[in-house]
Structure formats: C-alpha cells, structure tokens
Write an enzyme that holds these catalytic residues in place. Structure first.
Site, PDB file in Angstrom:
ATOM      1  N   ASP A  11      98.740  67.959   2.482  1.00  0.00           N
ATOM      2  CA  ASP A  11      98.704  67.863   0.978  1.00  0.00           C
ATOM      3  C   ASP A  11      99.647  67.350  -0.107  1.00  0.00           C
ATOM      4  O   ASP A  11     100.461  67.814  -0.647  1.00  0.00           O
ATOM      5  CB  ASP A  11      98.748  69.527   0.518  1.00  0.00           C
ATOM      6  CG  ASP A  11     100.027  70.416   0.788  1.00  0.00           C
ATOM      7  OD1 ASP A  11     100.637  69.771   1.893  1.00  0.00           O
ATOM      8  OD2 ASP A  11     100.344  71.247   0.381  1.00  0.00           O
ATOM      9  N   ASP A  15     107.087  65.508   0.981  1.00  0.00           N
ATOM     10  CA  ASP A  15     107.510  65.600   2.666  1.00  0.00           C
ATOM     11  C   ASP A  15     106.139  65.408   3.588  1.00  0.00           C
ATOM     12  O   ASP A  15     106.308  64.912   4.640  1.00  0.00           O
ATOM     13  CB  ASP A  15     107.904  66.979   3.107  1.00  0.00           C
ATOM     14  CG  ASP A  15     107.322  68.374   2.601  1.00  0.00           C
ATOM     15  OD1 ASP A  15     106.520  67.973   1.568  1.00  0.00           O
ATOM     16  OD2 ASP A  15     107.264  69.307   3.332  1.00  0.00           O
ATOM     17  N   GLU A 167     106.143  81.791   3.847  1.00  0.00           N
ATOM     18  CA  GLU A 167     106.152  80.445   3.429  1.00  0.00           C
ATOM     19  C   GLU A 167     105.216  79.864   2.762  1.00  0.00           C
ATOM     20  O   GLU A 167     103.869  80.275   2.857  1.00  0.00           O
ATOM     21  CB  GLU A 167     106.597  79.805   4.901  1.00  0.00           C
ATOM     22  CG  GLU A 167     106.880  78.092   4.953  1.00  0.00           C
ATOM     23  CD  GLU A 167     105.476  77.374   4.752  1.00  0.00           C
ATOM     24  OE1 GLU A 167     105.715  76.382   4.001  1.00  0.00           O
ATOM     25  OE2 GLU A 167     104.450  78.042   5.133  1.00  0.00           O
ATOM     26  N   HIS A 242     110.424  69.050   5.579  1.00  0.00           N
ATOM     27  CA  HIS A 242     109.505  70.032   6.446  1.00  0.00           C
ATOM     28  C   HIS A 242     108.756  69.128   7.131  1.00  0.00           C
ATOM     29  O   HIS A 242     108.663  69.269   8.623  1.00  0.00           O
ATOM     30  CB  HIS A 242     108.865  71.103   5.490  1.00  0.00           C
ATOM     31  CG  HIS A 242     109.701  71.679   4.549  1.00  0.00           C
ATOM     32  ND1 HIS A 242     110.515  73.022   4.918  1.00  0.00           N
ATOM     33  CD2 HIS A 242     109.662  71.580   3.278  1.00  0.00           C
ATOM     34  CE1 HIS A 242     110.932  73.346   3.877  1.00  0.00           C
ATOM     35  NE2 HIS A 242     110.693  72.864   2.684  1.00  0.00           N
ATOM     36  N   ASP A 243     107.553  68.719   6.595  1.00  0.00           N
ATOM     37  CA  ASP A 243     106.491  68.108   7.295  1.00  0.00           C
ATOM     38  C   ASP A 243     106.553  67.186   8.279  1.00  0.00           C
ATOM     39  O   ASP A 243     105.720  67.342   9.309  1.00  0.00           O
ATOM     40  CB  ASP A 243     105.447  67.587   6.336  1.00  0.00           C
ATOM     41  CG  ASP A 243     104.944  68.848   5.243  1.00  0.00           C
ATOM     42  OD1 ASP A 243     104.831  69.887   5.771  1.00  0.00           O
ATOM     43  OD2 ASP A 243     104.342  68.526   4.304  1.00  0.00           O
TER      44      ASP A 243
HETATM   45  C1  BDR Z   1     105.607  73.313   3.045  1.00  0.00           C
HETATM   46  O1  BDR Z   1     105.217  73.590   1.446  1.00  0.00           O
HETATM   47  C2  BDR Z   1     104.994  72.466   0.979  1.00  0.00           C
HETATM   48  O2  BDR Z   1     105.466  72.204  -0.246  1.00  0.00           O
HETATM   49  C3  BDR Z   1     105.667  71.294   1.822  1.00  0.00           C
HETATM   50  O3  BDR Z   1     104.848  70.125   1.623  1.00  0.00           O
HETATM   51  C4  BDR Z   1     105.521  71.847   3.195  1.00  0.00           C
HETATM   52  O4  BDR Z   1     104.589  71.816   3.862  1.00  0.00           O
HETATM   53  C5  BDR Z   1     107.153  74.042   3.196  1.00  0.00           C
HETATM   54  O5  BDR Z   1     107.384  75.311   2.753  1.00  0.00           O
HETATM   55 CA    CA Z   2     102.829  69.871   3.018  1.00  0.00          CA
END
Ligand code: BDR
Ligand code: CA
Length: 312
Positions: A11, A15, A167, A242-243
């Site tokens: 999405d 990241d 999360e 993160h990703d």
């Molecule tokens: C996740 O949430 C999204 O905003 C970022 O792309 C990542 O996948 C982190 O919590």
């Molecule tokens: Ca993401």
C-alpha cells in the site's frame, strides 16, 4: 544462482516504496508480481504509486494488480495521511507510469502466480493490510500448501502503533489477519518490535544522499518526508522504516533473529482489537507454523538498502 521468487502485496506509502526498491535492486530477488491494497491511502492512490515506483525500479515488466478497496467486514479503513500524505508519497517526484494495471483482481493474480510456479518456490511478502492475502487463501486454498512462506510486516508482540496493542496493517483488517494467521502456511511476522530497530538515522540518510542514482534521489526524498512526518505526528527523532525489513528477511534471514511462537489475532476485544497475541511464555509446540522477528542486525539491513539503490 537460484533467485528467490516473491510477490509483494503493498500500500505505498513511503516505506512500501523502500521495500519495492530493495526487492528490485537486490540480485537474489525475482519479483513475480506486485499487488495493492487500500491502507496508507485509498486503493486508487496506492496503485498509482505502485506503478510509478515499479517504473523507477525497472520492474515495469512485472504484473501489478489492484485488490481490496476496503476491509473484509469493517468500514473503509482510516488512511495514514498523517504519515504518508494525501497522495501516499507527498514530497516526492516520480513520473507517471506509461503502462497499465493488470486487469485481474490482486487475489486472482496472487493465486495464478503461485499455482503457475513450482511448489514451495514463491514467498508472499504482504506489507499492507492482509485483505488480499485472506481473499487469495479463500479463492484457492491450495496456495496455502504451495507457497514457500509468508513473510509479512505487521503486528508486534509487545507494542502497537495505532492503538496501544495494535499495529496499522493488522488493525485495518483484523478479520483478514485472523484468516491469514490461522492458515497453516509458515509465517514470519516482522512486527513493530523489529521494525522499531530499523531507524533511518542521520548517518543512514547521509550515506544514501551521497549515492548518485535516480533511485537513491527518490529514496532521499522518501526518507526526508518520512522523517518529518514521523517527528511531527508521533514525536520520533528518527523514523522506523518498517516494510523493507520483511524483504530483507527474504534476501538474508541472518539479518534478524526470529523465534517460533504461537500468534493469534484479536478481533473481538474492546481495547485489544487488532492485537497479535503472541505466546512467548514457553517454547512453541512442534507444529507451530508462526515465527516472530526479534532482533535486527542494523548494519546488515542498511547495507542491503544502500546496495540495492546503487544497483538500480
Ligand atoms: C505499517 O503501516 C504502514 O503505515 C506502513 O507502510 C507499514 O506497512 C507500519 O505499521
Ligand atoms: Ca505498508
């Protein structure tokens, strides 16, 4: 050299963009397909972003399909414009892509891609809400035995971000996450406990700013805006990227320590909805199919990213 075949469900999102660049620029990875899901922004916006990032990353030969515009059961998700901006990539300059989105639904593309490849050869890398992955598992249950593993960014065992214990990716479609975690495919949960160690420090950003490639220039724009937004919105001095951690694990599992643990997704809690309830009290049972990521080798991780953008 046998490449590692992956499907990225994403999405984008800053990241997510870094994750795509890492996959595209690493010689060990073969991206078979990219699919999109509403999350950081609406489906329309994240799909446009995926097309444009893929073009920059020389992945325009790869099919890109749009998937779910909303969660399975719940209302439209709350997009993360506070972090990723109105476009999902505010503050970056990417040309429009001159090719089209695949006509299949993301779930169909995922199923067809996995079924066309040899057994246990494809790794699914979901880095957004898990709606498309749940739909794919229901559309063709055979994919559950057929994939090599599912390495996802989402959840956390000690911490949440959008809620005290939830999360963003899980919170945005807990029922889909429940379906995905209850299927018996091998899952590596690369959650917040791990990704909060992947901070884009000033030193990291300086190194990337010194690389002369289009991808590195874009990455600098991404990390600059991501840093500003994380500071303003969440008070972080350095943003957690993160990703790409999930992609890094596929490239080199030694980049992080993982531990087998039973994980269930809470869908009915009053305060704990979207929590990835992880049992770390004792060693996991023999038949446990889930692992959680614990500790990141930060140098190894950032070297993978800088090498990738040098290669692109
Ligand atoms: C996740 O949430 C999204 O905003 C970022 O792309 C990542 O996948 C982190 O919590
Ligand atoms: Ca993401």
């Amino acid at each position: 050299m046998q490449k590692k075949k992956i499907i990225i469900d994403c999405d984008p999102g800053y990241d997510d963009a870094v994750a795509i660049l890492l996959a595209a620029g690493n010689p060990l990875i073969d991206v078979l397909a990219i699919t999109t899901v509403a999350g950081n922004q609406t489906l329309e916006k994240v799909t446009r972003n995926a097309l444009r990032i893929a073009k920059l990353a020389h992945l325009d030969h790869v099919p890109i399909a749009a998937g779910a515009a909303r969660p399975l059961l719940r209302d439209q998700i709350v997009v993360a414009a506070n972090i990723h901006g109105e476009s999902g990539l505010d503050g970056t300059t990417l040309p429009e892509a001159d090719y089209r989105v695949d006509c299949r639904h993301a779930a169909e593309l995922i199923v067809e891609t996995i079924m066309a490849e040899p057994e246990k050869s494809v790794t699914l890398v979901p880095i957004g809400p898990l709606t498309n992955i749940a739909l794919a598992a229901r559309l063709e249950p055979k994919i559950v035995d057929r994939v090599k593993e599912v390495v996802l960014m989402g959840g956390g065992f000690h911490i949440g971000n959008v809620k005290p214990m939830a999360e963003f990716n899980i919170e945005n479609d807990p029922e889909a996450a429940h379906i995905v975690f209850e299927e018996k495919w091998p899952i590596v949960m690369v959650g917040l406990d791990l990704t909060y160690q992947a901070l884009a420090t000033a030193a990291v950003k300086k190194e990337i700013a010194g690389i002369d490639s289009q991808a590195a220039h874009f990455l600098t724009q991404v990390l600059t805006r991501f840093s500003e937004n994380y500071k303003r919105s969440k008070g972080f001095d350095e943003p957690p990227v993160h990703d790409p951690c999930a992609v890094a694990y596929v490239i080199d599992p030694m980049v992080m320590q993982t531990r087998k643990a039973v994980v269930h997704v809470e869908c009915w809690g009053r305060y704990s909805n979207g929590m990835t309830v992880t049992d770390l009290r004792r060693p996991a049972p023999e038949d446990c199919h889930t692992s959680v990521a614990i500790k990141l080798d930060q140098t190894r991780f950032w070297n993978l990213i800088t090498d990738a953008v040098k290669n692109l």
